[in-house]
Motif scaffolding. Structure first.
Motif, PDB file in Angstrom:
ATOM      1  N   PRO A 310      16.569  13.413   7.485  1.00 29.74           N
ATOM      2  CA  PRO A 310      17.142  12.539   6.459  1.00 29.74           C
ATOM      3  C   PRO A 310      18.410  11.868   6.976  1.00 29.74           C
ATOM      4  O   PRO A 310      19.121  12.430   7.825  1.00 29.74           O
ATOM      5  CB  PRO A 310      17.451  13.502   5.308  1.00 29.74           C
ATOM      6  N   PRO A 311      18.732  10.671   6.488  1.00 25.84           N
ATOM      7  CA  PRO A 311      19.922   9.956   6.973  1.00 25.84           C
ATOM      8  C   PRO A 311      21.202  10.775   6.865  1.00 25.84           C
ATOM      9  O   PRO A 311      22.077  10.692   7.738  1.00 25.84           O
ATOM     10  CB  PRO A 311      19.970   8.708   6.078  1.00 25.84           C
ATOM     11  N   GLU A 312      21.334  11.595   5.804  1.00 26.75           N
ATOM     12  CA  GLU A 312      22.554  12.388   5.644  1.00 26.75           C
ATOM     13  C   GLU A 312      22.699  13.384   6.785  1.00 26.75           C
ATOM     14  O   GLU A 312      23.808  13.584   7.313  1.00 26.75           O
ATOM     15  CB  GLU A 312      22.525  13.118   4.298  1.00 26.75           C
ATOM     16  N   ASP A 313      21.599  14.016   7.183  1.00 28.65           N
ATOM     17  CA  ASP A 313      21.662  14.980   8.282  1.00 28.65           C
ATOM     18  C   ASP A 313      21.937  14.280   9.618  1.00 28.65           C
ATOM     19  O   ASP A 313      22.671  14.806  10.470  1.00 28.65           O
ATOM     20  CB  ASP A 313      20.350  15.759   8.373  1.00 28.65           C
ATOM     21  N   GLN A 314      21.367  13.111   9.785  1.00 27.56           N
ATOM     22  CA  GLN A 314      21.633  12.373  11.014  1.00 27.56           C
ATOM     23  C   GLN A 314      23.114  12.008  11.125  1.00 27.56           C
ATOM     24  O   GLN A 314      23.723  12.147  12.200  1.00 27.56           O
ATOM     25  CB  GLN A 314      20.780  11.099  11.058  1.00 27.56           C
ATOM     26  N   ASP A 343      24.854   5.322  11.518  1.00 26.12           N
ATOM     27  CA  ASP A 343      25.235   4.411  10.428  1.00 26.12           C
ATOM     28  C   ASP A 343      24.175   3.326  10.261  1.00 26.12           C
ATOM     29  O   ASP A 343      23.367   3.089  11.156  1.00 26.12           O
ATOM     30  CB  ASP A 343      26.585   3.755  10.740  1.00 26.12           C
ATOM     31  N   PRO A 344      24.160   2.645   9.112  1.00 28.03           N
ATOM     32  CA  PRO A 344      23.293   1.465   8.967  1.00 28.03           C
ATOM     33  C   PRO A 344      23.576   0.473  10.094  1.00 28.03           C
ATOM     34  O   PRO A 344      24.742   0.213  10.417  1.00 28.03           O
ATOM     35  CB  PRO A 344      23.696   0.903   7.608  1.00 28.03           C
ATOM     36  N   TYR A 345      22.533  -0.062  10.696  1.00 33.26           N
ATOM     37  CA  TYR A 345      22.735  -0.794  11.943  1.00 33.26           C
ATOM     38  C   TYR A 345      23.602  -2.033  11.768  1.00 33.26           C
ATOM     39  O   TYR A 345      24.281  -2.466  12.713  1.00 33.26           O
ATOM     40  CB  TYR A 345      21.388  -1.147  12.590  1.00 33.26           C
ATOM     41  N   LEU A 383       8.583  -1.683  12.446  1.00 32.30           N
ATOM     42  CA  LEU A 383       8.469  -1.559  10.993  1.00 32.30           C
ATOM     43  C   LEU A 383       9.797  -1.184  10.347  1.00 32.30           C
ATOM     44  O   LEU A 383      10.009  -1.452   9.160  1.00 32.30           O
ATOM     45  CB  LEU A 383       7.405  -0.512  10.644  1.00 32.30           C
ATOM     46  N   GLY A 384      10.685  -0.559  11.141  1.00 30.51           N
ATOM     47  CA  GLY A 384      11.973  -0.144  10.598  1.00 30.51           C
ATOM     48  C   GLY A 384      13.095  -1.127  10.825  1.00 30.51           C
ATOM     49  O   GLY A 384      14.262  -0.807  10.541  1.00 30.51           O
ATOM     50  N   THR A 385      12.791  -2.330  11.325  1.00 34.12           N
ATOM     51  CA  THR A 385      13.860  -3.286  11.620  1.00 34.12           C
ATOM     52  C   THR A 385      14.520  -3.850  10.364  1.00 34.12           C
ATOM     53  O   THR A 385      15.621  -4.392  10.444  1.00 34.12           O
ATOM     54  CB  THR A 385      13.320  -4.453  12.463  1.00 34.12           C
ATOM     55  N   ALA A 386      13.880  -3.737   9.234  1.00 34.68           N
ATOM     56  CA  ALA A 386      14.492  -4.257   8.014  1.00 34.68           C
ATOM     57  C   ALA A 386      15.688  -3.426   7.581  1.00 34.68           C
ATOM     58  O   ALA A 386      16.584  -3.928   6.902  1.00 34.68           O
ATOM     59  CB  ALA A 386      13.457  -4.301   6.890  1.00 34.68           C
ATOM     60  N   ARG A 387      15.722  -2.148   8.005  1.00 31.66           N
ATOM     61  CA  ARG A 387      16.788  -1.275   7.515  1.00 31.66           C
ATOM     62  C   ARG A 387      17.451  -0.449   8.612  1.00 31.66           C
ATOM     63  O   ARG A 387      18.680  -0.335   8.647  1.00 31.66           O
ATOM     64  CB  ARG A 387      16.211  -0.324   6.465  1.00 31.66           C
ATOM     65  N   ASP A 388      16.669   0.108   9.523  1.00 33.68           N
ATOM     66  CA  ASP A 388      17.202   1.115  10.430  1.00 33.68           C
ATOM     67  C   ASP A 388      17.543   0.600  11.826  1.00 33.68           C
ATOM     68  O   ASP A 388      18.461   1.120  12.454  1.00 33.68           O
ATOM     69  CB  ASP A 388      16.191   2.265  10.574  1.00 33.68           C
TER      70      ASP A 388
END
Length: 409
Positions: A310-314, A343-345, A383-388
């Motif tokens: 999960p993002p929080e753990d990362q 962090d958000p990219y 597929l994750g380029t919109a957010r990650d």
């Protein structure tokens, strides 16, 4: 071998052969001076260090440029011409490189080609003008004559930087702009010492004769030894960081070789995106230590793969890693990249975006991947380029992986 590299070598070989044949046919003008400068250049090549993107033999470079810009010797005109300059520089560089080959070091043909072409360019700019009296008007104005020599030498160094960047681009396919910028940045360091010493040698020999050679070469020789010690310290520093990065592998938190693979691929992607050499160094160090925060966890992450967490753990692992990195004395820029990799990219610096993307690829396609290999991992990243992940970084990674160099990383 790339065609551009082969072409440069052929041009240098033709120029060297022509200069040698011309000199043999017409005889050596002022043999004592030619021998003195030849010994200086050969000595500089003999004590050169390992090439690392900067001038490895500054003493030889300064001697070659000084001989190319030599107008007088102890008050009498120098009579050697462009072909003899090329012949002396080429023969001396080969002689100085021979012992390196004899002890098993591969001959650096690009280095020798650049040496010959640089000397030929400087001699072509200076010797015909001086020999035909076109510069006679400068004779009574010492300061202006010195400035002229400096300008010619700087122009020669700029041409050498363009040649070096072009050779590097032909070999690696990296963007020309950042490569040229790195070459020009090198002129501000050891390059400035070479330029200054080359001009001083030419002016000093014009007044004091050949006795000026050892006097004015000692400072550059000491500078070269200091530079080699600095390079050795940097190499030791990098080895220390690599050893720290292996702590997660030894402890069983990450797969063996994970940090090294992420660092190598991150550096290649950074090159593809045009990062400068200092930024690439920060990127490499951060990539080596990007997982060190896992040492603060009570339970290891399965397979060491942080991408599925999960993002929080990362973010928590990244922040812990940044704290650990700061305690090691590594520059703050490295710690910032480590702690911001999750962090958000859109809020990350480019170096952190690269580490995040490459680490995710390695997790998905490598030891922690369950998606079917590299192609599936790249598809997941796209597929994750919109957010990650930043699209530009993902596409740069795809180009690196698709190239011959990327396939070996």
């Amino acid at each position: 071998m790339p065609a551009a590299v082969l072409g440069v070598r052929i041009v240098a070989a033709v120029l060297g052969g022509f200069g040698f044949a011309w000199t043999v046919w017409h005889g050596v003008d002022d043999p004592g001076t030619a021998l003195a400068f030849g010994v200086l250049i050969a000595l500089g090549e003999l004590v050169r260090g390992a090439p690392d993107g900067r001038e490895a033999a500054p003493l030889a470079a300064a001697g070659a440029l000084a001989y190319a810009l030599l107008g007088e010797i102890a008050g009498r005109p120098a009579v050697h011409g462009v072909p003899q300059v090329v012949a002396v520089v080429g023969a001396a560089a080969l002689a100085g490189s021979a012992p390196h080959v004899g002890i098993g070091r591969a001959p650096v043909f690009d280095h020798l080609a650049r040496r010959v072409l640089t000397a030929a360019f400087a001699a072509t700019c200076f010797q015909p003008l001086y020999g035909h009296g076109a510069l006679e008007q400068w004779r009574g104005h010492g300061p202006y004559y010195s400035v002229l020599l400096l300008l010619l030498l700087v122009l020669t160094c700029l041409c050498d930087a363009v040649l070096g960047a072009a050779l590097a681009k032909a070999r690696t396919g990296w963007p020309f702009g950042p490569l040229l910028r790195d070459e020009l940045r090198g002129l501000l360091g050891i390059g400035s010492a070479i330029c200054a010493t080359g001009v001083v040698i030419a002016l000093a020999v014009a007044v004091a004769g050949l006795w000026a050679l050892p006097v004015f070469c000692v400072p550059l020789l000491l500078t070269q030894f200091s530079f080699r010690r600095y390079a050795a310290v940097r190499a030791t520093y990098r080895q220390t960081i690599a050893s720290l990065a292996r702590a997660t592998e030894i402890a069983g938190y990450t797969p063996v070789g994970h940090a090294r693979r992420v660092a190598g691929l991150s550096r290649a992607v950074g090159r593809e995106l045009g990062l400068s050499e200092p930024d690439l160094t920060v990127l490499e160090y951060a990539a080596l230590m990007h997982d060190i925060g896992q040492l603060s966890l009570l339970d290891p992450v399965p397979s060491g793969a942080t991408e599925p967490l999960p993002p929080e753990d990362q973010r928590r692992i990244a922040l812990l890693g940044g704290e650990v990195v700061r305690q090691t004395g590594v520059p703050d820029e490295v710690a910032v990249v480590v702690e911001r990799q999750a962090d958000p990219y859109r809020e990350q610096p480019l170096t952190a975006r690269i580490v995040r993307t490459v680490n995710a690829y390695e997790d998905l396609a490598g030891g922690g991947g369950r998606l079917g290999g590299p192609l599936s991992a790249l598809e997941r990243l796209r597929l994750g380029t919109a957010r990650d992940y930043e699209p530009r970084v993902v596409e740069a990674l795809a180009r690196v992986l698709g190239s011959a160099g990327g396939a070996s990383l």
